[in-house]
Write a protein that holds these residues in place. Structure first.
Motif, mmCIF file in Angstrom:
data_model
loop_
_atom_site.group_PDB
_atom_site.id
_atom_site.type_symbol
_atom_site.label_atom_id
_atom_site.label_comp_id
_atom_site.label_asym_id
_atom_site.label_seq_id
_atom_site.Cartn_x
_atom_site.Cartn_y
_atom_site.Cartn_z
ATOM 1 N N PHE A 58 -41.992 18.834 15.689
ATOM 2 C CA PHE A 58 -41.783 20.023 16.456
ATOM 3 C C PHE A 58 -41.446 19.232 18.018
ATOM 4 O O PHE A 58 -42.266 18.459 18.381
ATOM 5 C CB PHE A 58 -43.017 20.756 16.627
ATOM 6 C CG PHE A 58 -42.886 21.721 17.742
ATOM 7 C CD1 PHE A 58 -42.470 23.095 17.204
ATOM 8 C CD2 PHE A 58 -43.095 21.592 19.028
ATOM 9 C CE1 PHE A 58 -42.344 23.925 18.298
ATOM 10 C CE2 PHE A 58 -42.908 22.490 19.923
ATOM 11 C CZ PHE A 58 -42.501 23.531 19.500
ATOM 12 N N LYS A 59 -40.068 19.457 18.107
ATOM 13 C CA LYS A 59 -39.555 19.087 19.315
ATOM 14 C C LYS A 59 -38.401 19.823 20.037
ATOM 15 O O LYS A 59 -37.989 20.836 19.296
ATOM 16 C CB LYS A 59 -38.803 17.585 19.161
ATOM 17 C CG LYS A 59 -39.836 16.454 18.672
ATOM 18 C CD LYS A 59 -39.015 15.388 18.068
ATOM 19 C CE LYS A 59 -39.998 14.329 17.536
ATOM 20 N NZ LYS A 59 -39.282 12.930 17.614
ATOM 21 N N LEU A 60 -38.390 19.897 21.189
ATOM 22 C CA LEU A 60 -37.396 20.512 21.887
ATOM 23 C C LEU A 60 -36.197 19.586 22.159
ATOM 24 O O LEU A 60 -36.747 18.319 22.508
ATOM 25 C CB LEU A 60 -37.753 21.045 23.267
ATOM 26 C CG LEU A 60 -38.831 22.186 23.143
ATOM 27 C CD1 LEU A 60 -39.200 22.780 24.451
ATOM 28 C CD2 LEU A 60 -38.361 23.360 22.576
ATOM 29 N N PRO A 61 -34.971 20.089 22.155
ATOM 30 C CA PRO A 61 -33.840 19.028 22.549
ATOM 31 C C PRO A 61 -34.004 18.727 23.885
ATOM 32 O O PRO A 61 -34.338 19.355 24.668
ATOM 33 C CB PRO A 61 -32.736 19.762 22.036
ATOM 34 C CG PRO A 61 -33.241 21.331 22.269
ATOM 35 C CD PRO A 61 -34.624 21.123 21.928
ATOM 36 N N GLY A 62 -33.430 17.394 24.069
ATOM 37 C CA GLY A 62 -33.368 17.029 25.612
ATOM 38 C C GLY A 62 -34.197 16.017 26.198
ATOM 39 O O GLY A 62 -34.747 15.100 25.191
ATOM 40 N N HIS A 63 -34.517 15.755 27.311
ATOM 41 C CA HIS A 63 -35.296 14.728 27.983
ATOM 42 C C HIS A 63 -36.336 15.336 28.961
ATOM 43 O O HIS A 63 -36.393 16.575 29.239
ATOM 44 C CB HIS A 63 -34.320 13.715 28.596
ATOM 45 C CG HIS A 63 -33.326 14.133 29.720
ATOM 46 N ND1 HIS A 63 -32.150 14.875 29.446
ATOM 47 C CD2 HIS A 63 -33.612 13.936 31.179
ATOM 48 C CE1 HIS A 63 -31.837 15.240 30.712
ATOM 49 N NE2 HIS A 63 -32.432 14.779 31.737
ATOM 50 N N GLN A 64 -36.822 14.586 29.742
ATOM 51 C CA GLN A 64 -37.862 14.821 30.594
ATOM 52 C C GLN A 64 -38.746 16.097 29.788
ATOM 53 O O GLN A 64 -39.293 17.117 30.380
ATOM 54 C CB GLN A 64 -37.239 15.659 31.766
ATOM 55 C CG GLN A 64 -36.513 14.867 32.736
ATOM 56 C CD GLN A 64 -35.830 15.504 33.667
ATOM 57 O OE1 GLN A 64 -36.239 16.675 34.127
ATOM 58 N NE2 GLN A 64 -35.066 14.843 34.596
#
Length: 190
Positions: A58-64
């Motif tokens: 389970f991950k959102l794309p991107g950084h920070q």
């Protein structure tokens, strides 16, 4: 002044019609994805409950990225990130859920909201059912979405959500493989 069957005057109905044009309507869609996992329901359930395992899939794309998970009744999950693509301003993504029903080894029900740049884009009710099969688990994912704020391409919103769910389930299968389980067969119905 005449009223209709629900007690609204013609003037009120006209005013409501004018007001509703200023606010976009909410689009509702439902989809069901069936997914076979070569792991017992207890292992699949644990992949939702165990925070380090859940983080694998389970991950959102991107950084920070920020992330918090409390797998308890009325607990929930929050995640945020900054997503960048070439020639476009970065988008701040946010996800917040609340667990409404947890039945160990067999069912998880939760509601969540997805935001882009602090604007609620959609909210969903998700029901995950785990059914034992001879060679593993049949996972049935039912999602009922209300699209609150359409994207620049509203016809892509529903397929985007459905596709992201399929990718997430592929990630679940990979996480189970990493913990000693393997194999999937996806099925989808609308």
């Amino acid at each position: 002044m005449a009223t209709n069957a629900v007690g609204t005057s013609a003037a009120d109905a006209a005013a409501d019609e004018q007001d509703s044009s200023a606010v976009p309507g909410v689009r509702h869609d439902t989809f069901i994805v069936g997914f076979h996992l070569a792991a017992p329901p207890s292992a699949v359930f644990e992949a939702f409950a165990d925070t380090p395992v859940r983080r694998r899939w389970f991950k959102l794309p991107g950084h920070q990225v920020s992330y918090r998970h409390d797998f308890t009744l009325n607990g929930g999950e929050t995640a945020s990130s900054v997503f960048t693509v070439p020639d476009a301003p970065p988008e701040r993504l946010a996800y917040a859920s609340r667990y409404l029903d947890i039945t160990s080894g067999s069912r998880i029900v939760y509601a969540y909201t997805s935001r882009v740049d602090d604007v609620p884009r959609w909210t969903s009710l998700v029901t995950i059912e785990l059914h034992p099969e001879a060679d593993g688990t049949h996972l049935r994912w039912t999602e009922q979405a209300a699209f609150l704020t359409p994207s620049a391409e509203p016809d892509h919103d529903f397929p985007h959500l459905r596709g992201a769910t399929r990718l997430r389930l592929n990630g679940l299968a990979a996480a189970l493989t990493a913990t000693g389980q393997a194999g999937t067969r996806p099925h989808e119905r609308r």
